[in-house]
Design an enzyme around this catalytic site. Structure first.
Site, PDB file in Angstrom:
ATOM      1  N   ASP A 245       0.815  -1.213   0.000  1.00  0.00           N
ATOM      2  CA  ASP A 245       0.000   0.000   0.000  1.00  0.00           C
ATOM      3  C   ASP A 245       0.853   1.268   0.000  1.00  0.00           C
ATOM      4  OD1 ASP A 245      -2.327   1.430   0.039  1.00  0.00           O
ATOM      5  OD2 ASP A 245      -3.041   0.668   1.954  1.00  0.00           O
ATOM      6  N   ASP A 246       0.611   2.157  -0.952  1.00  0.00           N
ATOM      7  CA  ASP A 246       1.240   3.487  -0.989  1.00  0.00           C
ATOM      8  C   ASP A 246       2.754   3.455  -1.186  1.00  0.00           C
ATOM      9  OD1 ASP A 246      -1.314   4.373  -0.484  1.00  0.00           O
ATOM     10  OD2 ASP A 246      -0.771   5.697   1.163  1.00  0.00           O
TER      11      ASP A 246
ATOM     12  N   CYS B 239      -6.282   3.908  -3.694  1.00  0.00           N
ATOM     13  CA  CYS B 239      -6.342   2.489  -3.314  1.00  0.00           C
ATOM     14  C   CYS B 239      -7.534   1.751  -3.922  1.00  0.00           C
ATOM     15  CB  CYS B 239      -6.407   2.358  -1.798  1.00  0.00           C
ATOM     16  SG  CYS B 239      -4.962   2.984  -0.928  1.00  0.00           S
TER      17      CYS B 239
ATOM     18  N   HIS C 151      -9.490  -2.546  -1.220  1.00  0.00           N
ATOM     19  CA  HIS C 151      -9.525  -1.400  -0.311  1.00  0.00           C
ATOM     20  C   HIS C 151     -10.264  -1.813   0.962  1.00  0.00           C
ATOM     21  CE1 HIS C 151      -9.292   2.668   0.958  1.00  0.00           C
ATOM     22  NE2 HIS C 151     -10.575   2.942   0.812  1.00  0.00           N
TER      23      HIS C 151
END
Length: 460
Positions: free
Chosen positions: A38-39, A78, A132
């Site tokens: 994530d990210d 996301c 998500h």
């Protein structure tokens, strides 16, 4: 007890057969280890985005498989990124553009990657963040381990605004949610499986807030922090639609005013290195298991991340930093060792790639292109520019040389990455690039689905 020993014997037998005859693994059906982060932007070692980053485990995976240097997300957020790559339906086809739009109501009949593998005889398990968080899909998981909450400081040290915060926490790795998620993956890999498997493991860090144990912050002393390259008035030649997305008077103004830029970068780096350590635990478990020789590994970040470039923070933009993603694929006996590809690929390509690698029937209606030819020959011919969408009618087209952005009001940006990798000079109004824009515009989506319904939760 007898069942326990039977499983152990089966695992040991598989290891012996694999060591004695590597063809044993090659003749069995491929398993899949699907790793979502994530990210995470391109600051990790194999992508060279930050000098001195510590990502030894991702570096090791890169040497094993093929690194796609020009890989991009379908959407810089996301929910739309994950929903699209897991269903094979682009945001512009579904209308799922943002984090507050539940995807299943508008994609009732979509068959996700885990659903398709289940339908084709695979044992499927998910752990951690794959969809998500707000819109995980129960129909996709015969077995699923939810994301445990990670420890946080007693109060937000910076400002606590929408989790926009960073600080060491006085805990051990074992206390972190990602550590527990990896434990679940390791347990799965240590078991005997009578069918081929699809194991999806999702990591939350380096998603905000950047709370990880002190030892990871210690690896990046503030005195050594290097800020991203920026120029003054970078947004001067950006259309109003792009400036509105950047929100320079929001996060960036706060960061500069409170002298938090170095500390924020430190927190992000620390979170990346923490995530790398957990990824390493998972990959080590695979390497020691009976499945090392016949398991495909797909590793990716769901979108990029800005840390002040273009006076912007987070994702939610159509520039390079928000849309470029880490993407590494290892396919036993097929992918090129130490492979590096400069072709423009997209996370939408994962679905058709996995079905081809695992010799499953091609899934009809999937909007992506199998990258199997590039796994064999990373420098091979490729005629697919990558498309990223952020909101209704806003798209970026990335070729190997150019990034072309067209917003829904018709305004444009064009950057030549051969001469301007930071995207500082917008060439869109220069008449001599009209033919370049026209050629790139051919790859824009032919339809723009109306916005899917929104809900209050799921914004970040």
């Amino acid at each position: 007890m007898a069942k326990k020993y039977q499983k152990a014997f089966g695992t040991l037998l598989a290891i012996i057969l694999t060591m004695a005859n590597p063809a044993f693994a090659q003749n069995t059906k491929y398993n899949v280890l699907f790793i979502a982060v994530d990210d995470m932007n391109d600051w990790i070692g194999p992508f060279g985005g930050y000098p001195g980053i510590h990502t030894p485990n991702i570096d090791k995976l890169a040497r094993k498989g093929v690194v796609f240097k020009k890989a991009y997300c379908s959407a810089p957020a996301c929910n739309p990124s994950r929903a699209s790559l897991l269903t094979g339906v682009r945001p512009s086809s579904s209308g799922v553009y943002h984090n507050n739009q539940p995807w299943r109501p508008v994609l009732k009949d979509a068959v996700t990657i885990p659903q398709y593998f289940t339908a084709n005889g695979y044992e499927v398990k998910g752990a951690g963040k794959i969809f998500h968080n707000a819109f995980n899909d129960k129909a996709s998981w015969p077995s699923y381990f939810d994301i445990p909450k990670s420890p946080e400081p007693p109060k937000a040290p910076v400002n606590g605004f929408a989790h926009f915060d960073w600080s060491p926490v006085n805990v051990q790795d074992e206390d972190m949610g990602d550590f527990k998620v990896v434990n679940e993956g390791i347990g799965f890999l240590n078991n005997q499986h009578d069918k081929p498997f699809f194991l999806a493991v999702g990591f939350t860090r380096p998603h905000l807030p950047w709370y990880v144990p002190q030892k990871y912050f210690d690896q990046y002393p503030l005195s050594d922090i290097k800020l991203p390259k920026t120029i003054e008035n970078d947004l001067q030649d950006v259309p109003d639609a792009g400036v509105k997305i950047a929100k320079p008077k929001g996060d960036h103004q706060f960061i500069v005013a409170h002298k938090q830029w170095e500390k924020a970068v430190q927190g992000y780096l620390a979170s990346i290195t923490f995530a790398d350590g957990q990824i390493g635990r998972l990959l080590d478990a695979l390497e020691k298991s009976a499945y090392a020789q016949n398991t495909i590994i797909v590793f990716f970040g769901d979108h990029g991340w800005h840390l002040g470039e273009k006076e912007h923070w987070r994702k939610f933009a159509l520039w390079e930093e928000a849309s470029r993603v880490p993407f590494i694929v290892y396919a036993p006996g097929l992918s090129k060792t130490n492979g590096v590809s400069e072709r423009t690929v997209n996370l939408m390509d994962i679905y058709p790639t996995l079905t081809e690698l695992c010799k499953l029937p091609a899934k009809k209606g999937v909007e992506g292109n199998s990258i199997v030819p590039l796994l064999k020959n990373p420098a091979g011919a490729w005629a697919h520019p990558s498309v990223t969408t952020h909101g209704f009618g806003n798209h970026a087209v990335r070729s190997e040389k150019y990034r072309y952005i067209r917003y829904n009001d018709g305004s444009e940006e064009l950057y030549d990455h051969d001469t301007d990798p930071q995207e500082w000079k917008n060439l869109a109004k220069d008449a001599k690039y009209a033919s370049v824009k026209a050629e790139l515009a051919k790859s824009l989506p032919k339809t723009d689905a109306k916005d899917a319904p929104t809900v209050k939760e799921g914004k970040e």
